[in-house]
Design an enzyme around this catalytic site. Structure first.
Site, mmCIF file in Angstrom:
data_model
loop_
_atom_site.group_PDB
_atom_site.id
_atom_site.type_symbol
_atom_site.label_atom_id
_atom_site.label_comp_id
_atom_site.label_asym_id
_atom_site.label_seq_id
_atom_site.Cartn_x
_atom_site.Cartn_y
_atom_site.Cartn_z
ATOM 1 N N ARG A 139 3.882 2.931 -15.968
ATOM 2 C CA ARG A 139 4.374 4.012 -15.092
ATOM 3 C C ARG A 139 5.894 4.133 -15.095
ATOM 4 O O ARG A 139 6.439 4.957 -14.369
ATOM 5 C CB ARG A 139 3.884 3.791 -13.659
ATOM 6 N N CYS B 13 -6.382 -6.495 3.264
ATOM 7 C CA CYS B 13 -7.689 -6.269 3.914
ATOM 8 C C CYS B 13 -8.733 -7.276 3.427
ATOM 9 O O CYS B 13 -9.738 -7.505 4.094
ATOM 10 C CB CYS B 13 -8.178 -4.856 3.623
ATOM 11 N N SER C 25 1.248 -5.221 -4.406
ATOM 12 C CA SER C 25 -0.066 -4.596 -4.602
ATOM 13 C C SER C 25 -1.256 -5.517 -4.354
ATOM 14 O O SER C 25 -2.208 -5.496 -5.110
ATOM 15 C CB SER C 25 -0.124 -4.059 -6.049
ATOM 16 N N ALA D 17 0.812 -1.224 0.000
ATOM 17 C CA ALA D 17 0.000 0.000 0.000
ATOM 18 C C ALA D 17 0.843 1.272 0.000
ATOM 19 O O ALA D 17 0.753 2.105 -0.913
ATOM 20 C CB ALA D 17 -0.941 -0.025 1.203
ATOM 21 N N ALA D 18 1.677 1.430 1.024
ATOM 22 C CA ALA D 18 2.435 2.681 1.146
ATOM 23 C C ALA D 18 3.478 2.790 0.031
ATOM 24 O O ALA D 18 3.637 3.850 -0.591
ATOM 25 C CB ALA D 18 3.111 2.758 2.510
ATOM 26 N N VAL E 278 15.853 -6.498 1.284
ATOM 27 C CA VAL E 278 16.899 -5.592 1.773
ATOM 28 C C VAL E 278 17.357 -6.124 3.130
ATOM 29 O O VAL E 278 16.539 -6.382 4.017
ATOM 30 C CB VAL E 278 16.334 -4.164 1.927
ATOM 31 N N GLU F 277 10.813 -5.393 -3.239
ATOM 32 C CA GLU F 277 9.831 -6.112 -2.420
ATOM 33 C C GLU F 277 10.363 -7.531 -2.192
ATOM 34 O O GLU F 277 10.681 -8.232 -3.141
ATOM 35 C CB GLU F 277 8.469 -6.134 -3.139
HETATM 36 C C1 LIG Z 1 -6.104 -9.699 7.535
HETATM 37 C C2 LIG Z 1 -5.949 -8.222 7.408
HETATM 38 C C3 LIG Z 1 -7.068 -7.420 7.245
HETATM 39 C C4 LIG Z 1 -6.921 -6.030 7.150
HETATM 40 N N1 LIG Z 1 -8.041 -5.261 6.991
HETATM 41 C C5 LIG Z 1 -7.918 -3.906 6.898
HETATM 42 C C6 LIG Z 1 -9.053 -3.091 6.675
HETATM 43 O O1 LIG Z 1 -10.191 -3.582 6.587
HETATM 44 N N2 LIG Z 1 -8.869 -1.747 6.597
HETATM 45 C C7 LIG Z 1 -7.626 -1.166 6.680
HETATM 46 O O2 LIG Z 1 -7.510 0.054 6.578
HETATM 47 N N3 LIG Z 1 -6.515 -1.935 6.865
HETATM 48 C C8 LIG Z 1 -6.632 -3.271 6.965
HETATM 49 N N4 LIG Z 1 -5.517 -4.059 7.122
HETATM 50 C C9 LIG Z 1 -4.193 -3.410 7.272
HETATM 51 C C10 LIG Z 1 -3.533 -3.123 5.938
HETATM 52 O O3 LIG Z 1 -3.472 -4.267 5.153
HETATM 53 C C11 LIG Z 1 -2.139 -2.585 6.210
HETATM 54 O O4 LIG Z 1 -2.261 -1.460 7.046
HETATM 55 C C12 LIG Z 1 -1.424 -2.194 4.926
HETATM 56 O O5 LIG Z 1 -1.191 -3.309 4.129
HETATM 57 C C13 LIG Z 1 -0.110 -1.515 5.274
HETATM 58 O O6 LIG Z 1 0.570 -1.195 4.122
HETATM 59 P P1 LIG Z 1 2.146 -0.976 4.135
HETATM 60 O O7 LIG Z 1 2.512 -0.741 2.723
HETATM 61 O O8 LIG Z 1 2.495 0.023 5.160
HETATM 62 O O9 LIG Z 1 2.734 -2.334 4.684
HETATM 63 P P2 LIG Z 1 2.611 -3.881 4.120
HETATM 64 O O10 LIG Z 1 1.330 -4.011 3.391
HETATM 65 O O11 LIG Z 1 2.902 -4.708 5.264
HETATM 66 O O12 LIG Z 1 3.769 -3.892 3.059
HETATM 67 C C14 LIG Z 1 5.105 -3.858 3.457
HETATM 68 C C15 LIG Z 1 5.892 -4.659 2.453
HETATM 69 O O13 LIG Z 1 7.265 -4.474 2.707
HETATM 70 C C16 LIG Z 1 7.933 -5.662 2.423
HETATM 71 N N5 LIG Z 1 9.207 -5.648 3.147
HETATM 72 C C17 LIG Z 1 9.384 -5.605 4.488
HETATM 73 N N6 LIG Z 1 10.689 -5.616 4.802
HETATM 74 C C18 LIG Z 1 11.348 -5.683 3.617
HETATM 75 C C19 LIG Z 1 12.720 -5.760 3.286
HETATM 76 N N7 LIG Z 1 13.665 -5.772 4.233
HETATM 77 N N8 LIG Z 1 13.068 -5.826 1.985
HETATM 78 C C20 LIG Z 1 12.110 -5.807 1.010
HETATM 79 N N9 LIG Z 1 10.783 -5.767 1.278
HETATM 80 C C21 LIG Z 1 10.420 -5.686 2.563
HETATM 81 C C22 LIG Z 1 7.004 -6.738 2.924
HETATM 82 O O14 LIG Z 1 7.252 -7.978 2.294
HETATM 83 C C23 LIG Z 1 5.633 -6.167 2.562
HETATM 84 O O15 LIG Z 1 5.160 -6.658 1.347
HETATM 85 C C24 LIG Z 1 -5.631 -5.453 7.202
HETATM 86 C C25 LIG Z 1 -4.495 -6.265 7.346
HETATM 87 C C26 LIG Z 1 -4.646 -7.637 7.448
HETATM 88 C C27 LIG Z 1 -3.431 -8.497 7.594
#
Ligand SMILES: Cc1cc2nc3c(=O)[nH]c(=O)nc-3n(C[C@H](O)[C@H](O)[C@H](O)COP(=O)(O)OP(=O)(O)OC[C@H]3O[C@@H](n4cnc5c(N)ncnc54)[C@H](O)[C@@H]3O)c2cc1C
Length: 426
Positions: free
Chosen positions: A70, A42, A38, A10-11, A80, A32
């Site tokens: 893109r 949720c 992507s 997401a971020a 990493v 990643e």
């Molecule tokens: C079951 C479930 C249900 C959810 N339901 C909701 C909902 O209804 N509403 C809501 O708002 N949120 C929900 N969430 C939360 C939401 O999914 C997360 O807040 C969101 O995915 C966060 O995005 P992010 O990009 O910060 O982190 P992540 O999605 O965790 O992505 C981080 C990525 O970084 C990668 N990474 C980490 N360390 C390294 C490294 N050293 N080298 C390379 N890659 C790395 C990981 O593999 C991962 O893919 C839910 C989560 C879960 C698990």
């Protein structure tokens, strides 16, 4: 200029996409460690429930789309293992070194599995696509009949009802007296009655027995920010344990930004740091970090702590603080709780429960919750907007909310709650 993004969900992808939109000349790479990018975590509980066909159906974009449309280089399977900021260099697990000029760190959160279940073949977590596929395989191959769900947060509740919908006999254990971490006895009471109607046996204030007699154990007992590597590299953490950033999402390392579940932010009601790992916040923070690596100075204003969850047909929307939380934050909370039809009775309007909390001295709204089977998201979003705009109950009670019999009532439940709060404040 080389922009590198660590993390491809997401971020990370929001950051990469925004940076590209603002600057066509950047060289952008996303690293990643997983094999997918992507995907909507949720949606995983709905996959387990059987409403979504596969993890691929939850995948919003394939890497090729980013590369082709893109011009963003996506590298999956690229973990990493070290960040060496003085050299502006990342080291990957295969030994390769990747140079950057600006970096966006979006390493997410990690699920904490209780140690007693670490090697239990019946025990699962649900945090990633791989977790979901493992659990799906177990459900298919072993056909478990009973499940114990540990943790009464939103993932625990969504999973308890998902497994119940698949026909399993489900017991839910929560160590504290509250569900959804809200510290709200009324909300917990309403949820308990609902879980009972769903025939889920719920044990509050109870640690699950050491020898759990269940075919399947789902642990959803907590998340932690995934920040070990960042901290080792000298990125400062805040008091929540997540990465501390400025309002522009820059960390203490110049040119290194952090966004999403690995970073803390500010609560717009209390002004204090908060760590609430949610996808909606991750997307919004990612957009800001992505803009700022191009040289802009956009601010991320913080969050009101808004969340929405479906518990077996019941929608629960929360924002700001509960009464107890508000008192702990230094407010003197006054609370109104009402139940009123969400639309005209002759359109089979069902009851919606609304709780509104205000601070006695400033008359500002500081929190609210909405429970019902429809119209919950829209209503909690109105409260979240009011919190963000620091609205008083007086102004909130005058809002021009919509009405038509099939969708709403002439006096919306939110306004009825606000009227009651005004009486309590008089
Ligand atoms: C079951 C479930 C249900 C959810 N339901 C909701 C909902 O209804 N509403 C809501 O708002 N949120 C929900 N969430 C939360 C939401 O999914 C997360 O807040 C969101 O995915 C966060 O995005 P992010 O990009 O910060 O982190 P992540 O999605 O965790 O992505 C981080 C990525 O970084 C990668 N990474 C980490 N360390 C390294 C490294 N050293 N080298 C390379 N890659 C790395 C990981 O593999 C991962 O893919 C839910 C989560 C879960 C698990």
């Amino acid at each position: 200029m080389r922009v590198v993004v660590v993390g491809g969900v997401a971020a990370g992808l929001s950051a990469a996409s925004r940076a590209r939109r603002l600057d066509a000349s950047l060289e952008i790479t996303v690293l990643e460690k997983g094999r997918r990018i992507s995907y909507a975590a949720c949606g995983l509980p709905y996959l387990i429930e059987g409403q979504v066909a596969s993890v691929d159906a939850l995948t919003v974009y394939k890497p090729e789309k980013f590369e082709r449309e893109r011009n963003i280089r996506i590298r999956t399977g690229a973990e990493v293992v070290s960040l060496q900021h003085p050299r502006r260099e990342l080291v990957l697990a295969n030994g390769e070194r990747v140079k950057y000029d600006r970096l966006v760190w979006t390493s997410g959160a990690r699920e904490v599995k209780p140690s007693e279940y670490a090697d239990d073949p019946r025990a699962f977590v649900l945090h990633t696509d791989a977790d979901a596929e493992k659990l799906q395989g177990y459900l298919r191959d072993r056909n478990p009949k009973t499940a114990a769900v540990l943790g009464g947060g939103y993932i625990g509740l969504e999973m308890a009802t998902a497994l119940r919908a698949r026909g399993l006999k489900v017991s839910l254990y929560q160590e504290t007296t509250d569900l959804l971490g809200r510290e709200d006895a009324f909300l917990t009471g309403a949820l308990l009655s609902h879980l009972e109607r769903c025939r889920i046996e719920t044990h509050l204030n109870t640690r699950a027995p050491a020898r759990l007699d269940a075919d399947l154990i789902l642990t959803a007992t907590g998340l932690k920010p995934n920040v070990t590597l960042a901290a080792e590299a000298g990125i400062e953490l805040g008091r929540t344990g997540a990465i501390r950033t400025t309002e522009t999402l820059e960390t203490n390392l110049h040119g290194v930004y952090a966004a999403g579940d690995c970073a803390e932010t500010t609560h717009v009601v209390s002004g204090r740091p908060i760590w609430l790992p949610l996808g909606t916040t991750a997307n919004k923070m990612g957009r800001i970090a992505g803009a700022n690596v191009t040289g802009r100075r956009e601010r991320f204003p913080g969050i009101a702590g808004t969340s929405l969850v479906r518990v077996g047909g019941l929608a629960v929307g929360l924002t700001g603080f509960s009464e107890l939380q508000a008192r702990r934050e230094g407010f003197s909370p006054v609370v109104a709780r009402i139940s009123a039809p969400g639309k005209a009775r002759y359109f089979w309007g069902r009851q919606v429960q609304v709780e509104l909390t205000a601070d006695r001295s400033s008359r500002r709204l500081v929190g609210g919750s909405v429970l019902g089977d429809e119209g919950v998201a829209g209503r909690v979003n109105v409260i979240a907007t009011a919190l963000t705009m620091r609205m008083t109950v007086d102004d909130f009670a005058q809002l021009d909310l919509s009405y038509a019999p099939p969708y709403a009532t002439a006096m919306d439940p939110l306004l009825i709650a606000a009227q009651q709060l005004l009486h309590l404040l008089d």
